[in-house]
Design an enzyme around this catalytic site. Sequence first.
Site, PDB file in Angstrom:
ATOM      1  N   ARG A 184       0.811  -1.229   0.000  1.00 40.69           N
ATOM      2  CA  ARG A 184       0.000   0.000   0.000  1.00 40.69           C
ATOM      3  C   ARG A 184       0.842   1.276   0.000  1.00 40.69           C
ATOM      4  O   ARG A 184       0.406   2.308  -0.486  1.00 40.69           O
ATOM      5  CB  ARG A 184      -0.921  -0.002   1.227  1.00 40.69           C
ATOM      6  N   ASP A 218     -14.986  11.061  10.380  1.00 39.92           N
ATOM      7  CA  ASP A 218     -13.999  10.052  10.001  1.00 39.92           C
ATOM      8  C   ASP A 218     -12.628  10.634  10.320  1.00 39.92           C
ATOM      9  O   ASP A 218     -12.486  11.847  10.500  1.00 39.92           O
ATOM     10  CB  ASP A 218     -14.101   9.723   8.502  1.00 39.92           C
TER      11      ASP A 218
END
Length: 272
Positions: A36, A141
């Site tokens: 990633r 978030d």
Amino acid sequence: MEYSITAKEFQQFRTLIYDESGISLSDQKTSLLASRLSKRLRDLNLGTFSEYYATVMEDQTREEFTRLLDLISTNKTAFFREPKHFDFLRERILPELNTTKQIRIWSSACSTGEEPYTIAMTLYEGVQNPERWDFKILASDLSTRVLAKAAAGTYDEDRFREVPPDIVQRYFLRGRGDQTGFFKVKPHLASAITFRRLNLMDDRFPIKNPLDLIFCRNVMIYFDRPTQQTLVNKFHHYLRPGGYLFIGHSESLQWVTHPFKSLAPTIYQKER
Ligand SMILES: C[S@@+](CC[C@H](N)C(=O)[O-])C[C@H]1O[C@@H](n2cnc3c(N)ncnc32)[C@H](O)[C@@H]1O
């Protein structure tokens, strides 16, 4: 090309990520982390993960750290995901609040916004005269990138495959010209929602009035047990007596100590 990561480098990133986000990466996640982050190293023209770690730590704006978290966290979500929760909201919670006509909800890991917009649609669809109700949804978030997308409220039409067309038409505007293939949320639906960056690891949240319902779905799965336990006990504090907590369908509070009553496998209630 994927960069290789040493055990020491993995440990450095793991500690940093855990301390900041509560996300707990097991040793098995080493190659996931490396894959990633590799593109980011390439984009920054860096040679090793240690150099990237130094870049993150030296960035006073903390933008690179936010980017790192964006790369390792999973933002998968969908409109009307796990629909039983929305049925419960409509059938059980809304009738309870019909006298005051006021509801306060927190979508606490809202990702790109599908969850809070689904909550808002459920509220509008679920009461007789929505204009007489006071709906307030806090959607938060950790990731600023997903929050920006959520606040923009524009989605590719593929995202609506599971949503009945009449609902889409009532709450979204079809794009034209260069926006063809996209839908944008209508202002009256968006006005029920406030988006904010909040870290679930924080000790306190900027919430003054007790909440009727908290959604914390598909994020606790990334936290270890002590972190889950601290978090659900914080949620308990912010709910009104009789308020509800929804967690994701693959999650469970079975192994943590908490004061909630379990109503169904992923639905919990604070004592009245
Ligand atoms: C898989 S998505 C879940 C979205 C939505 N709740 C759902 O179930 O469809 C998980 C979200 O949790 C967020 N997240 C991870 N750690 C967090 C933290 N410490 N505080 C707040 N949000 C966090 C991620 O950025 C991501 O958007």
